[in-house]
Design an enzyme around this catalytic site. Structure first.
Site, short mmCIF file in Angstrom:
data_model
loop_
_atom_site.label_atom_id
_atom_site.label_comp_id
_atom_site.label_asym_id
_atom_site.label_seq_id
_atom_site.Cartn_x
_atom_site.Cartn_y
_atom_site.Cartn_z
N GLU A 126 -1.57 -8.51 -2.53
CA GLU A 126 -2.70 -8.61 -1.63
C GLU A 126 -3.87 -7.41 -2.01
OE1 GLU A 126 -0.71 -7.62 2.46
OE2 GLU A 126 0.33 -7.27 0.59
N VAL A 167 0.74 -1.40 0.06
CA VAL A 167 -0.07 0.03 -0.18
C VAL A 167 0.88 1.38 -0.18
CG1 VAL A 167 -2.20 -0.93 1.20
CG2 VAL A 167 -0.19 0.13 2.58
N GLY A 217 0.58 -7.08 5.18
CA GLY A 217 1.10 -8.12 4.61
C GLY A 217 2.66 -8.17 3.88
O1 0RQ Z 1 2.85 11.26 6.50
O2 0RQ Z 1 1.25 12.13 5.33
O3 0RQ Z 1 1.57 12.86 7.45
O4 0RQ Z 1 3.37 13.46 5.81
O5 0RQ Z 1 4.68 8.40 6.75
O6 0RQ Z 1 4.65 8.44 3.92
O7 0RQ Z 1 6.09 8.82 2.00
O8 0RQ Z 1 3.65 9.15 1.78
O9 0RQ Z 1 4.80 6.79 1.80
O10 0RQ Z 1 2.43 6.58 1.49
O11 0RQ Z 1 4.18 5.03 0.74
O12 0RQ Z 1 3.49 5.16 3.19
C1 0RQ Z 1 5.26 2.67 5.51
C2 0RQ Z 1 3.49 4.27 5.86
C3 0RQ Z 1 4.60 4.48 3.57
C4 0RQ Z 1 3.16 2.33 4.24
C5 0RQ Z 1 4.23 3.43 4.89
C6 0RQ Z 1 5.28 9.58 7.15
C7 0RQ Z 1 5.19 10.45 5.90
C8 0RQ Z 1 3.73 10.47 5.55
C9 0RQ Z 1 3.47 8.18 4.48
P1 0RQ Z 1 2.03 12.58 6.21
P2 0RQ Z 1 4.81 8.31 2.24
P3 0RQ Z 1 3.56 5.77 1.64
C10 0RQ Z 1 0.59 -4.70 1.78
C11 0RQ Z 1 1.76 -4.12 2.37
C12 0RQ Z 1 3.14 -1.02 5.99
C13 0RQ Z 1 1.97 -1.95 5.38
C14 0RQ Z 1 2.50 -2.65 3.95
C15 0RQ Z 1 2.69 1.26 4.96
C16 0RQ Z 1 3.64 8.94 5.69
O13 0RQ Z 1 4.00 1.82 2.84
O14 0RQ Z 1 1.72 1.39 5.89
O15 0RQ Z 1 3.50 -2.55 3.77
N1 0RQ Z 1 3.49 0.04 5.03
N2 0RQ Z 1 1.55 -3.46 3.69
O16 0RQ Z 1 5.77 11.97 6.21
C17 0RQ Z 1 8.10 9.58 10.35
C18 0RQ Z 1 9.64 8.70 9.05
C19 0RQ Z 1 8.61 8.48 7.99
C20 0RQ Z 1 7.49 9.24 8.19
C21 0RQ Z 1 7.50 8.65 6.35
N3 0RQ Z 1 10.87 7.93 8.81
N4 0RQ Z 1 9.38 9.11 10.18
N5 0RQ Z 1 7.20 9.58 9.63
N6 0RQ Z 1 6.98 9.15 7.20
N7 0RQ Z 1 8.71 8.14 6.66
C22 0RQ Z 1 -0.57 -4.02 1.73
C23 0RQ Z 1 -1.34 -4.41 2.97
O17 0RQ Z 1 -0.91 -5.01 3.96
C24 0RQ Z 1 -3.07 -4.26 3.27
#
Ligand code: 0RQ
Length: 503
Positions: free
Chosen positions: A293, A269, A387
């Site tokens: 997924e 996601v 996932g």
């Molecule tokens: O926050 O929107 O408030 O600014 O995290 O970051 O860069 O837009 O990235 O939308 O690709 O999400 C890991 C959350 C990344 C997602 C994660 C803050 C950043 C922003 C989102 P704002 P981006 P993305 C299959 C796989 C786990 C589940 C998964 C995720 C927000 O990919 O939930 O992989 N993954 N499932 O500012 C503090 C840091 C940060 C940070 C980014 N280092 N420290 N905040 N952000 N880096 C699907 C399923 O399982 C259902």
């Protein structure tokens, strides 16, 4: 509407959402449908939230354990969290209201590998399931159910719940019929048999869910779309990340380690993972497959012109524009999309056999390649592992992608030590930021650190990482994975105190 409720026994159980919500009482374990904002019940949760609000107004206790496939939407998590109706939530959440309750310590949350949930539920880890609330597209004459836009854990909930409430949603396209493949052969050890799926498009089950009509206590009509947001169009940073991955895949093809049509893709996601898919199309790949997924907009685009020829998933998580495209050309997609229970879409045996290429977003990674996918500064959860772990551990190549900095550069996404570990260094092969790609295969911890600093760190933070690593090499007691333990999390502490990780 009656054309969607074709079984007379179940039709006789038709009632309002409010009447159905009366069946659910304080302390119950409730399994609901829904996976990444798709196929969740649309009207019973709101009626339930109203009941809970009234109960709390009277000073009565009313709190539920809510289990789903994955994330839902404001109508479910949002409504129930707003009235403090969820005491325990599992296994994945993206709702801001629910997230706030969890991070304030007002609700318990168990963040689980999505592929493990069904077996843990069968094993009784989550208690006895009292009620399942499941959205479907149609109830057939023989009582079987045409699933809607996600399957998630629905098969399991229908099997293990004492009582079942079915929501029949007339907004879900009838053309979904035939797009699902429900496998009924899973069992607990020691009775497991091989699952005979050898290609993403294999059908191994039936298109319909089964339910014991005697357990169905209510059938409720709904008429509302899945409430899904828009994706951010790929920006320059996401495009660079995608470009590095595409170049790497080409390199692997040249060296005979990947076939020209790659291996089945899994894409996580988030906006970055979504952008990577668009990058693949621009990279000129064709005839790709996906075993994943979630089908997000990026994947639908690839399916629209056969860049991807078949996609197996458990949910369709599409923006309103992509839903329109999907509905307009549903016959095209029906032969290219297969929705399965998440115990199959995320099954270790199948992911390992197919050799999936896992591409997942991350919050931060450390010098040695440990990955935090879930927490800000070690204590506040964003979403959950979802996932990503099922694919990172079991796929043939596990790639993690992120911009090198977050919050306008105040945070480095490459840190000395991650503040929370979701994927250990042993499960991470490729790390990509807009700065470059670190290929960690076959490298020792110190070799990994040098590669990650050189290829992935932002120039503003690279000297700080080099300085930390050099001093750790010198002063660390153990030289296998050098660390300065008193300093390893100081970047996070500095961010909490000053609003920036910069020294
Ligand atoms: O926050 O929107 O408030 O600014 O995290 O970051 O860069 O837009 O990235 O939308 O690709 O999400 C890991 C959350 C990344 C997602 C994660 C803050 C950043 C922003 C989102 P704002 P981006 P993305 C299959 C796989 C786990 C589940 C998964 C995720 C927000 O990919 O939930 O992989 N993954 N499932 O500012 C503090 C840091 C940060 C940070 C980014 N280092 N420290 N905040 N952000 N880096 C699907 C399923 O399982 C259902």
């Amino acid at each position: 509407m009656s054309e969607r409720i074709r079984n007379s026994i179940l039709a006789s159980k038709l009632m309002s959402a409010e009447q159905a919500a009366e069946i659910i009482r304080d302390g119950m374990v409730v399994g609901m449908s829904g996976f990444t904002g798709a196929g969740y019940p649309k009207v019973v949760p709101a009626a339930l939230a109203a009941r809970i609000g009234e109960a709390h107004g009277r000073g009565d206790r009313f709190s539920l354990n809510v289990l789903t496939g994955a994330s839902t939407a404001p109508e479910l998590d949002g409504e129930l969290a707003r009235v403090d109706g969820i005491g325990f939530r599992l296994p994945f959440n993206t709702d801001p209201t629910m997230r706030a309750k969890i991070n304030k310590g007002e609700a318990e949350y168990m963040d689980v590998h999505l592929g493990h949930v069904a077996q843990q539920a069968w094993s009784g880890f989550y208690g006895k399931m009292d009620v399942a609330v499941i959205e479907v597209t149609t109830i057939l004459e023989d009582g079987r159910l045409v699933p809607s836009t996600s399957i998630g854990n629905n098969k399991t909930w229908l099997d293990i719940a004492d009582k079942v409430i079915i929501e029949v949603n007339s907004q879900q396209p009838l053309g979904l019929d035939g797009m699902h493949d429900i496998y009924f052969g899973t069992a607990l050890p020691p009775h497991r048999k091989p699952i005979l799926l050898t290609a993403p498009g294999d059908r191994i089950g039936e298109p319909y869910l089964r339910v014991d009509p005697a357990k169905v206590v209510a059938v409720v009509e709904s008429n509302a779309p899945d409430r899904l947001g828009h994706f951010t169009p790929p920006d320059a940073i996401s495009k660079k990340i995608a470009g590095h991955l595409v170049e790497f895949f080409r390199h692997e093809i040249r060296h005979g380690r990947l076939p020209p049509d790659l291996l089945p893709l899994q894409s996580g996601v988030g906006n970055v993972a979504n952008a990577v898919l668009s990058g693949l199309r621009e990279g000129g790949f064709t005839g790709l497959t996906s075993f994943t997924e979630v089908i997000q907009d990026g994947m639908l685009e690839l399916l629209s012109d056969d860049t991807i020829t078949i996609a197996s998933a458990t949910a369709l998580s599409l923006s309103p524009e992509a839903v329109q495209e999907f509905v307009d050309r549903i016959d095209h997609y029906r032969s290219r999309v297969l929705l399965r229970p998440q115990e199959i879409s995320n099954h270790a045996e199948l992911i390992r056999r197919l050799g999936c290429l896992g591409i997942n977003g991350m919050v931060e990674g450390d010098l040695y390649g440990n990955i935090n996918s879930t927490h800000v500064a070690g204590t506040s959860i964003i979403n959950g592992i979802g996932g990503s772990g099922d694919f990172a551990r079991n796929g043939s190549l596990s790639c993690f992608v992120t911009p090198s900095v977050a919050k306008g550069g105040a945070i480095s996404c490459i840190v000395p030590m991650v503040s929370h570990v979701d994927h250990t260094e042993h499960d991470v092969a490729i790390l990509v930021t807009e700065q470059g790609l670190a290929d960690l295969r076959g490298l020792s911890p110190k070799q990994r650190a040098r590669t990650i600093i050189e290829h992935c760190a932002h120039p503003d933070y690279r000297p700080m990482l080099q300085d930390y690593f050099q001093r750790a090499l010198q002063d660390s007691r153990g030289k296998h994975t050098p660390h300065l333990l008193g300093e390893a999390l100081s970047w996070h502490q500095r961010f909490l105190e000053t609003g920036s990780m910069r020294a």
